[in-house]
Design a protein around this motif. Structure first.
Motif, short mmCIF file in Angstrom:
data_model
loop_
_atom_site.label_atom_id
_atom_site.label_comp_id
_atom_site.label_asym_id
_atom_site.label_seq_id
_atom_site.Cartn_x
_atom_site.Cartn_y
_atom_site.Cartn_z
N SER A 1 6.76 7.07 -0.59
CA SER A 1 7.05 5.64 -0.44
C SER A 1 8.49 5.41 0.04
N ALA A 2 9.43 6.25 -0.38
CA ALA A 2 10.81 6.12 0.09
C ALA A 2 10.92 6.48 1.56
N LEU A 3 10.22 7.55 1.97
CA LEU A 3 10.21 7.92 3.39
C LEU A 3 9.54 6.84 4.21
N ALA A 4 8.51 6.21 3.63
CA ALA A 4 7.83 5.11 4.33
C ALA A 4 8.79 3.94 4.58
N ALA A 5 9.65 3.65 3.60
CA ALA A 5 10.64 2.57 3.77
C ALA A 5 11.58 2.87 4.93
N ILE A 6 12.02 4.12 5.05
CA ILE A 6 12.89 4.52 6.15
C ILE A 6 12.18 4.36 7.49
N ASN B 1 -6.96 -2.13 -3.57
CA ASN B 1 -7.89 -1.28 -4.33
C ASN B 1 -7.32 0.10 -4.65
N GLY B 2 -6.11 0.40 -4.14
CA GLY B 2 -5.66 1.77 -4.36
C GLY B 2 -4.17 1.98 -4.42
N TYR B 3 -3.38 0.94 -4.65
CA TYR B 3 -1.94 1.14 -4.70
C TYR B 3 -1.54 1.82 -6.01
N GLN B 4 -0.36 2.44 -6.01
CA GLN B 4 0.15 3.13 -7.19
C GLN B 4 1.44 2.43 -7.62
N VAL B 5 1.54 2.03 -8.85
CA VAL B 5 2.62 1.17 -9.31
C VAL B 5 4.00 1.79 -9.07
N GLY B 6 4.15 3.07 -9.39
CA GLY B 6 5.43 3.73 -9.21
C GLY B 6 5.85 3.76 -7.75
N SER B 7 4.90 4.11 -6.88
CA SER B 7 5.19 4.11 -5.44
C SER B 7 5.54 2.72 -4.96
N LEU B 8 4.80 1.72 -5.46
CA LEU B 8 5.06 0.33 -5.08
C LEU B 8 6.48 -0.08 -5.48
N MET B 9 6.89 0.27 -6.68
CA MET B 9 8.22 -0.10 -7.16
C MET B 9 9.32 0.56 -6.34
N ILE B 10 9.19 1.88 -6.14
CA ILE B 10 10.22 2.60 -5.39
C ILE B 10 10.19 2.20 -3.90
N ASP C 1 -2.18 6.43 -0.24
CA ASP C 1 -1.97 7.57 0.66
C ASP C 1 -3.28 8.22 1.07
N LYS C 2 -4.30 7.42 1.28
CA LYS C 2 -5.61 7.95 1.64
C LYS C 2 -5.58 8.59 3.02
N ASP C 3 -4.90 7.93 3.98
CA ASP C 3 -4.77 8.49 5.33
C ASP C 3 -3.54 9.39 5.37
N VAL C 4 -3.60 10.47 6.15
CA VAL C 4 -2.51 11.43 6.19
C VAL C 4 -1.32 10.87 6.95
N GLN D 1 2.82 2.81 7.81
CA GLN D 1 3.62 3.20 6.64
C GLN D 1 3.50 2.21 5.49
N ILE D 2 2.98 1.02 5.73
CA ILE D 2 2.81 0.06 4.63
C ILE D 2 1.93 0.63 3.51
N PRO D 3 0.77 1.27 3.84
CA PRO D 3 -0.01 1.87 2.75
C PRO D 3 0.78 2.93 1.97
N HIS D 4 1.54 3.78 2.65
CA HIS D 4 2.34 4.81 1.97
C HIS D 4 3.46 4.17 1.15
N LEU D 5 3.94 3.02 1.60
CA LEU D 5 5.01 2.32 0.88
C LEU D 5 4.55 1.92 -0.52
N VAL D 6 3.27 1.60 -0.66
CA VAL D 6 2.76 1.13 -1.96
C VAL D 6 1.92 2.19 -2.67
N GLY D 7 1.90 3.40 -2.11
CA GLY D 7 1.19 4.48 -2.78
C GLY D 7 -0.27 4.61 -2.42
#
Length: 730
Positions: A352-357, A163-172, A137-140, A129-135
């Protein structure tokens, strides 16, 4: 009876529903199935399985552990519609498993492996979930395998984050994680669960990002539920079974494998989630297989993925405050309503919020306290636990669990090989005897351990093989004992005693002429008074610790019927709590016991002690007082009942000798009573010396030892505080 709040289940069900949506979609994608099939499986799990199952804690839906089996089944059968037919028959097989009571297999999962499975799930949740936390989302979502669909692995994916994080996802994502950390760290009880707060917060935060045009989260970084253009178009998402393939034999082989794997995962997951349940409720495994089988039949009929109980969703439910199966029902209802009527709402939730949970849930499953707890249980628990974690993290759930299961059973067998026998070194009469106690089942697996223990015994030693607790002794074990008894023991001058063996073994083993440990004339003649005292001290330590020596009282009775050789004569109180044979862990023929209220001395008692020491050869006299003595209290209270004053008259002089306690010199003061009891023990020792010239001479010449002791009735411990020796005047 425990009462639960419906509000808790409503909130927990909502949280599980929100977390489950991307997992259902991700697992469907990883399985090579239509995305909507994953949602159908989740709906059936929540609405049907929850009602039939008797589990209050498990949540059912598509499982990551089945994705490889599903992918292979679709490829083997040629189409997804044919595969759904296999799902129907897999459910039928599960119902048969339930009727055949296969659920009992769950009770044989080693707890160390189950704990390892839960901790591994926690670690995987964090890592995945760390990759999804920062956006990133290459892996499903829902891909729990080490080797991922995007040709990366769990760890290489982490290295690619920059190389692929998304700022908004990272912040949230990071802010959601920090908020959860703060909320759980405060340990307060909230009206609304923190997980639900995070969902609301993430929607609001992303709304602000969109309005400010400042890195809003969109596209693949949000939940992505398929949306139909109309009600008629909605039914195109359903891929119904192709019944024309019912005669295809491959369907049944795929169905059987699917049923086996799904049943194994379900049994494992309910065992794991029951351990997490704070109320420790038990899920009937056969009823669960029945519910899961029915669920898979319905899911297959509707074109859904196969389903199992899933620990990720179950643990999220528990950590979100869920208490009953209403949590699962709410999850199913909300999933059905929103997928049909409000899919656009779901597609507003940041991954990213679901990843935090999920990361917080993972931490709860694999916290440092879990590792510390398993480590304290010893290597036999910790090593299977650790190996299960490593195997699952570096492979997949099913493969890793099977590896852990093999390792767990290895340690159980290894431990059983040792623990089928309890080896105790018993010290009696200054001689150490090794007792090897057989457990309930002594099988061929225990041969190496028993052979090594027997052949390690030194020359001239003594061993007792005790089978009192054994229900079954393998012929291989009997053969080892027989060879040792008939050949090795005579050559090494080892004394062998066999006790507790059943009549069925008499033909093979010689159970006659067994050695019975009693005091012999030779031992009594050679032993010194201080050695006898040490024997009494050792016996009292065993009594206090509960490690008493096994005694064959019937054999002792037969042997001592020809004569007795007691080591000591004990003058003690008649108090029912001061049985000296028990207090000193002694057997028949070991002690002369003289009991009288207040352990006082009179001519009859002196004559008895003289007989013991001069005629029999007893080496030690022990005067034993005790705490809370009724006779002492009677003397302090000046009780006048019948003949009692005659006895108490011997104690009263001691009361005047006690000078240390100035106030409350009454029977109600335990300290005062116990101090008088100690002084009374000293007086009785002095009376023995003063009133028996015979005993005085034997004591002064060192032939007999005279000792005093106090027995604490609350602890069982004897304090040997007074000794009469040559030159020491009482």
């Amino acid at each position: 009876m425990q009462k639960f709040s419906i509000k808790d289940d409503l909130i927990a069900g909502t949280v599980v529903f929100l977390v489950a949506v991307p997992l259902c979609l991700g697992i469907a994608l990883a399985s090579g199935a239509p995305l909507f099939a994953g949602l159908i499986g989740g709906i059936v799990g929540g609405l049907f399985v929850s009602l039939v199952s008797k589990s209050e804690t498990s949540i059912t839906g598509p499982a990551a552990g089945l994705s490889a089996v599903v992918f292979g089944g679709i490829v083997q059968l040629g189409s997804y519609e044919t595969f759904t037919l296999a799902v129907i028959f897999a459910g039928s097989f599960q119902i048969v498993f339930s009727l055949l009571r296969f659920g009992v297999l769950a009770t044989y999962f080693p707890s160390s492996v189950v704990h390892g499975f839960m901790a591994a799930i926690g670690i995987i949740l964090i890592l995945k979930q760390i990759p999804h936390l920062v956006g990133f989302d290459k892996d499903v979502e829902g891909d729990f395998s080490f080797f991922q669909m995007d040709n990366e692995n769990t760890f290489s994916e982490l290295l690619n984050l920059s190389n692929g994080y998304q700022v908004g996802s990272l912040m949230i994502g990071l802010s959601s994680l920090l908020i959860l950390w703060f909320l759980f760290r405060s340990k307060k009880t909230y009206t609304i669960h923190p997980f639900f707060m995070i969902i609301v917060y993430s929607l609001f935060a992303n709304f602000l990002l969109e309005k400010l045009t400042f890195y809003p989260i969109a596209g693949t970084h949000l939940v992505n539920v398929p949306i139909s253009n109309g009600f008629s178009d909605f039914f195109k998402f359903f891929h119904l079974p192709d019944f024309s393939q019912i005669q295809n034999p491959q369907i049944y082989s795929v169905a059987f494998v699917l049923a086996l794997v799904a049943s194994l995962e379900t049994l494992l997951n309910i065992e794991a989630i029951d351990k997490l349940d704070p109320h420790k409720r038990h899920t009937p495994p056969n009823r669960e297989l029945l519910a899961q089988g029915g669920g898979n039949i319905i899911s297959g009929m509707l074109g859904g993925l196969p389903i199992t109980a899933v620990i990720v969703r179950g643990s999220v439910a528990l950590h979100a405050g869920g208490k009953t199966k209403l949590t699962s029902i709410v999850y199913g209802v909300l999933l059905a309503i929103t997928v049909i009527f409000f899919p656009k709402f779901l597609n507003m939730i940041p991954l990213s919020a679901l990843a935090a949970i999920l990361i917080v849930t993972g931490y709860k499953l694999a916290s440092l306290e879990v590792f510390k707890s398993m480590y304290k249980k010893g290597n036999n628990q910790f090593y299977p636990f650790l190996i299960t974690i490593i195997a699952i993290v570096f492979s997949d759930l099913l493969t890793g669990f099977i590896i852990g299961l093999v390792v767990g059973f290895f340690f159980i067998l290894r431990n059983n090989m040792k623990n089928a026998f309890q080896v105790i070194d018993e010290k009696r009469y200054n001689q150490i005897t090794t007792r090897i106690r057989l457990s309930q089942e002594a099988t061929f697996l225990n041969k190496p351990f028993l052979r090594n223990k027997l052949y390690e015994l030194p020359h001239g030693s003594s061993v007792i093989l005790d089978a009192h607790s054994a229900e079954y002794v393998d012929p291989d074990i009997i053969e080892i004992i027989k060879d040792f008894q008939e050949t090795v023991a005579p050559e090494k001058n080892i004394d062998v005693s066999l006790v507790g063996f059943k009549d069925t073994y008499h033909v093979s083993l010689s159970l006659e002429n067994q050695t019975v440990q009693v005091v012999t004339p030779e031992l009594l003649k050679s032993i010194r008074p201080e050695e006898v005292l040490q024997i009494l001290k050792d016996g009292n330590k065993r009594f206090v610790s509960g490690n008493r020596i096994e005694k064959d009282l019937l054999h002792q009775m037969n042997v001592t019927s020809e004569g007795q050789n007691p080591l000591a004569v004990v003058l003690s109180c008649m108090d029912s709590r001061t049985s000296v044979e028990l207090v000193f862990d002694m057997g028949l023929g070991d002690l002369f016991s003289i009991r009288v209220a207040g352990n006082v001395v009179n001519p009859d008692i002196l004559a008895s002690i003289e007989f013991a020491c001069k005629v029999v050869g007893t080496k030690l006299i022990l005067v034993l007082g005790h705490t809370s003595c009724g006779a002492i209290k009677g003397a302090c209270a000046d009780v006048k009942i019948g003949k009692l004053p005659i006895l108490l008259k011997k104690i009263k002089p001691v009361i005047k000798l006690e000078k240390t306690i100035k106030v409350n010199r009454t029977p109600s003061n335990d300290d005062f009573v116990n101090q008088i009891a100690l002084l009374n023990t000293k007086k009785s020792m002095q009376d023995i010396v003063d009133q028996s010239p015979l005993l005085k001479k034997m004591i002064l010449d060192g032939e007999v030892g005279l000792y005093g002791g106090m027995y604490d009735i609350s602890t069982g411990e004897v304090s040997f505080s007074e000794t009469y020796s040559p030159g020491k005047k009482k």
